[in-house]
Design an enzyme around this catalytic site. Structure first.
Site, PDB file in Angstrom:
ATOM      1  N   ASN A 113      -0.097   0.573   6.188  1.00  0.00           N
ATOM      2  CA  ASN A 113       0.341  -0.565   5.452  1.00  0.00           C
ATOM      3  C   ASN A 113       1.080  -0.909   6.573  1.00  0.00           C
ATOM      4  OD1 ASN A 113       2.273  -1.719   3.654  1.00  0.00           O
ATOM      5  ND2 ASN A 113       3.233  -0.036   3.231  1.00  0.00           N
ATOM      6  N   GLY A 114       0.784  -2.432   6.038  1.00  0.00           N
ATOM      7  CA  GLY A 114       1.108  -3.488   6.960  1.00  0.00           C
ATOM      8  C   GLY A 114       0.099  -4.563   7.435  1.00  0.00           C
ATOM      9  N   GLU A 120      13.990 -15.296 -15.675  1.00  0.00           N
ATOM     10  CA  GLU A 120      13.591 -13.418 -15.589  1.00  0.00           C
ATOM     11  C   GLU A 120      12.951 -12.768 -16.465  1.00  0.00           C
ATOM     12  OE1 GLU A 120      13.212 -11.264 -13.409  1.00  0.00           O
ATOM     13  OE2 GLU A 120      13.420  -9.818 -14.162  1.00  0.00           O
ATOM     14  N   LYS A 138       8.538 -12.017 -16.472  1.00  0.00           N
ATOM     15  CA  LYS A 138       8.956 -10.371 -17.237  1.00  0.00           C
ATOM     16  C   LYS A 138       7.030 -11.068 -17.929  1.00  0.00           C
ATOM     17  CE  LYS A 138      10.830  -9.265 -15.302  1.00  0.00           C
ATOM     18  NZ  LYS A 138      11.099  -8.240 -14.384  1.00  0.00           N
ATOM     19  N   CYS A 185       0.798  -1.021   0.051  1.00  0.00           N
ATOM     20  CA  CYS A 185      -0.258  -0.108   0.006  1.00  0.00           C
ATOM     21  C   CYS A 185       1.004   1.496   0.530  1.00  0.00           C
ATOM     22  CB  CYS A 185      -0.849   0.361   1.165  1.00  0.00           C
ATOM     23  SG  CYS A 185      -2.211  -1.795   0.981  1.00  0.00           S
ATOM     24  N   GLU A 196       4.458 -12.188 -15.364  1.00  0.00           N
ATOM     25  CA  GLU A 196       3.903 -11.139 -15.053  1.00  0.00           C
ATOM     26  C   GLU A 196       2.727  -9.757 -15.823  1.00  0.00           C
ATOM     27  OE1 GLU A 196       7.577  -9.244 -11.572  1.00  0.00           O
ATOM     28  OE2 GLU A 196       7.749  -9.439 -13.396  1.00  0.00           O
ATOM     29  N   ARG A 234       2.923   0.918  -5.734  1.00  0.00           N
ATOM     30  CA  ARG A 234       3.311  -0.030  -4.024  1.00  0.00           C
ATOM     31  C   ARG A 234       1.179  -1.303  -4.319  1.00  0.00           C
ATOM     32  NH1 ARG A 234       7.283   2.154  -0.720  1.00  0.00           N
ATOM     33  NH2 ARG A 234       5.989   1.056   0.655  1.00  0.00           N
TER      34      ARG A 234
HETATM   35  C1  G6P Z   1       7.764  -7.871  -5.865  1.00  0.00           C
HETATM   36  C2  G6P Z   1       7.420  -7.472  -6.693  1.00  0.00           C
HETATM   37  C3  G6P Z   1       8.456  -8.300  -7.311  1.00  0.00           C
HETATM   38  C4  G6P Z   1      10.046  -8.068  -7.382  1.00  0.00           C
HETATM   39  C5  G6P Z   1      10.758  -9.037  -6.244  1.00  0.00           C
HETATM   40  C6  G6P Z   1      11.138  -8.528  -4.919  1.00  0.00           C
HETATM   41  O1  G6P Z   1       7.424  -9.512  -5.288  1.00  0.00           O
HETATM   42  O2  G6P Z   1       6.252  -7.408  -7.863  1.00  0.00           O
HETATM   43  O3  G6P Z   1       8.624  -7.469  -9.226  1.00  0.00           O
HETATM   44  O4  G6P Z   1      11.018  -8.647  -7.809  1.00  0.00           O
HETATM   45  O5  G6P Z   1       8.978  -8.146  -5.189  1.00  0.00           O
HETATM   46  O6  G6P Z   1      11.525  -6.828  -4.668  1.00  0.00           O
HETATM   47  P1  G6P Z   1      12.632  -6.404  -4.591  1.00  0.00           P
HETATM   48  O7  G6P Z   1      12.192  -4.670  -4.865  1.00  0.00           O
HETATM   49  O8  G6P Z   1      13.438  -6.789  -3.116  1.00  0.00           O
HETATM   50  O9  G6P Z   1      13.458  -6.078  -5.567  1.00  0.00           O
END
Ligand code: G6P
Length: 606
Positions: free
Chosen positions: A100-101, A476, A480, A2, A483, A27
């Site tokens: 948030n949390g 990776e 992509k 959030c 996602e 977020r």
């Molecule tokens: C979430 C996002 C991902 C990201 C992961 C790690 O799951 O949706 O896209 O890779 O967090 O995030 P970070 O900010 O720790 O790289």
């Protein structure tokens, strides 16, 4: 996760709050809302849907106010409904809260409050906060005391902010394990989940630590310890990011903009202060056992590091998904745990690092967001300098991290004398050529990839295959695709295919193969074997390769030929192709590119 945005100023802040949560939408974007103080009464507007839609529908900009808080939600507790949208107001309407949390003990608190006559309107954990504030205010007739009392009975994680009609010119906020910071302007103060909430208006930030709360008014702010209630002196952090970098700048989507920024972000990575990198290399060389960590994309960055370190520095370092770290790793004071994180706030990675630290291990990280929780927790941090990454799907941050990890592996190899200075310099030269190579690929191949992606956009099953260091690239690139396009894509080592998955090959299963340059003879030839296995079963193969036109012509169903590049950087160039292929597929499928369904960029809960 959030996004929280709040402002108190001399003039109307409605528009600033709108910009604030708009900038935080990555977020979370299920629903959003705002609480404004009008004539000493709290006015709440909230709805499901995105920020722009909400503001338009409810004409929120017209609601003038000098103080308010806003929220954009990524649902954890309670469905996406208007009732479950923040802010929440107390039964008497005198407190409005955004959070948030996760308040982990919200059920017993809610049951007790209900018995006491408080009226709950949502299924969320957050609503207890508003009622608790009301309840404790009635005892003390003091907003700050009611706040402290509320904080003392809640368990779990939070970044929260509230306004109260009892003190209509102040914003109260606090944090524990979820990020929150203040923006300090002249005659205006902000609170936000991160810098983006106020970067357009001030570059002076105060980053709250766990166990702190703050009270903001137009001209002043104070930060205190929740435990001692004593004032804490906090440094001002100067935000180095340029607010223009957070704008779309003519691109249709942030994802495309950020893919196109990669030549620049790689150059930034290569220009990082060498002493910062050397300090981390020193940690690797002294540790008895080291681990690479990350989740989602950064887990694949960690996996890439595993390959590049064992290849260059001839030492095996395992990579572990942060959420599995405690179940797997056995660390002590001789261990090093190195994580990659774009946001620096991801709960799973933060928890793994805290666990490692509690066992006496050294911890280090490559992080994109300065001042983030991970950046402040670790013994040594490399701030990668990629600038704000707004699209939920990580592209430029991940690629830059891979470049930095390649550099670290080279430095470690040189330190250990497993490569000569000459080889080191050759590798460095290859990395230095990378921005230009990627620029060329973006300029010359994007159109072709767009056409290819449109042609195959109806394909619902993709296998992404790579061997060696191309395996994390395949993973990776497949992520992509999942996602952004919501298309099933499975990353797999080329050699693994014949041990089961080959049975799936038919007209509905499409394969993409990341083929190394022929100079990488062993990997190249073994990759061709995997392709032959698929083609022998009449399977479709899109080959992404560096072999000149005409060679192995019959091998592929479709091919994307890349220019000859130094083998060290070939996997990184191929990742860019994977990013573009996913982007253009998502375009054909009319997906919500920058904010894919159900996802959030920074996941700050367990
Ligand atoms: C979430 C996002 C991902 C990201 C992961 C790690 O799951 O949706 O896209 O890779 O967090 O995030 P970070 O900010 O720790 O790289």
């Amino acid at each position: 996760m959030c996004g929280i945005s709040g402002a108190v100023g001399l003039n109307n802040i409605s528009e600033l709050l709108f910009e604030g949560i708009k900038n935080l939408e990555y977020r979370g974007y299920d629903s959003c809302g705002v609480a404004l103080m009008k004539n000493n009464r709290i006015l709440v507007k909230k709805d499901i849907g995105g920020v722009e839609e909400f503001y338009r529908k409810h004409n929120v900009i017209q609601l003038k106010s000098k103080i308010g808080i806003a929220h954009t939600r990524w649902a954890t507790h309670g469905k996406v409904t208007q009732e479950n949208t923040h802010p929440f107001i107390s039964s008497d309407g005198n407190f409005a809260v955004v959070h948030n949390g996760i308040i982990s003990n919200y059920r017993p608190l809610r049951d007790k409050l209900k018995k006491e006559g408080f009226n709950f309107r949502s299924g969320t954990d957050t609503e207890v906060l508003a009622h608790l504030l009301e309840k404790f205010y009635k005892c003390s007739r003091n907003v700050e005391k009611a706040f402290i009392k509320t904080l003392s009975v809640i368990e779990g994680t939070f970044a929260l902010a509230f306004i109260s009609s009892y003190l209509p010119e102040q914003i109260f906020c606090a944090k524990r394990e979820s990020p929150l910071m203040l923006g300090i302007g002249d005659e205006i103060k902000f609170v936000g989940s991160d810098f983006n909430a106020f970067i357009d208006h001030t570059k002076n930030a105060v980053i709250l630590d766990d166990g702190e709360y703050a009270i903001l008014s137009r001209d002043a702010y104070v930060v205190k310890s929740i435990l001692s209630e004593e004032e804490v002196t906090k440094p001002i952090t100067k935000i180095e990011w340029d607010s223009e970098t957070s704008k779309k700048g003519g691109y249709p989507h942030y994802m495309l903009k950020e893919i196109y920024e990669q030549p620049q972000t790689i150059s930034n990575a290569l220009d990082l202060e060498p002493s910062g990198l050397d300090g981390v290399v020193d940690m690797f060389s002294k540790a008895r056992n080291s681990y690479f960590l990350g989740v989602g994309t950064t887990y694949y960055v960690a996996k890439y590091a595993k390959y590049i370190f064992s290849q260059l520095s001839q030492e095996f370092f395992p990579s572990i998904s942060s959420d599995e770290f405690q179940a797997l790793a056995n660390v002590d004071k001789h261990s090093l745990v190195f994580c990659a994180s774009q946001s620096g706030e991801t709960f799973d990675t933060l928890s793994a690092l805290k666990h490692a630290k509690s066992k006496g291990a050294r911890i280090a990280a490559v992080v994109n967001v300065m001042g983030s929780s991970i950046a402040r927790l670790v013994d040594k941090v490399i701030i990668q300098g990629s600038g704000p990454e707004i699209c939920v799907i990580s592209t430029k941050a991940a690629l830059s991290q891979m470049v930095i990890l390649t550099l670290l592996a080279m430095k470690l190899a040189l330190k250990k004398k497993v490569i000569t200075r000459k080889t080191y310099n050759q590798h460095l030269q290859a990395l230095r050529e990378l921005p230009e190579i990627i620029q060329g690929v973006l300029n010359e191949r994007s159109g072709f990839i767009h056409r290819l992606a449109s042609k195959y956009s109806a394909s619902r099953n993709w296998l992404y295959l790579g061997r060696g260091v191309y395996y994390p690239i395949a993973l990776e690139a497949a992520l992509k695709m999942k996602e952004v396009a919501y298309v099933h894509a499975e990353g797999m080592p080329g050699g693994f295919l014949k041990h089961g998955t080959l049975a799936m090959i038919d007209d509905d299963v499409f394969s993409i193969v990341f083929v190394p340059p022929p100079e990488d003879k062993v990997l190249y030839e073994s990759t061709l074997h995997s392709i032959e296995e698929i083609r022998a079963r009449s399977g479709f193969v899109l080959g992404i390769h560096f072999t000149p036109q005409g060679k192995n012509q019959d091998l592929y169903s479709e091919e994307l030929i890349l220019p000859k590049v130094p083998p060290l950087v070939a996997p990184l160039v191929q990742l860019v192709i994977g990013q573009l292929f996913a982007y253009f597929t998502a375009i054909s499928l009319k997906r919500n590119i920058d904010k894919p369904r159900f996802l959030a960029k920074s996941v700050t809960v367990a």
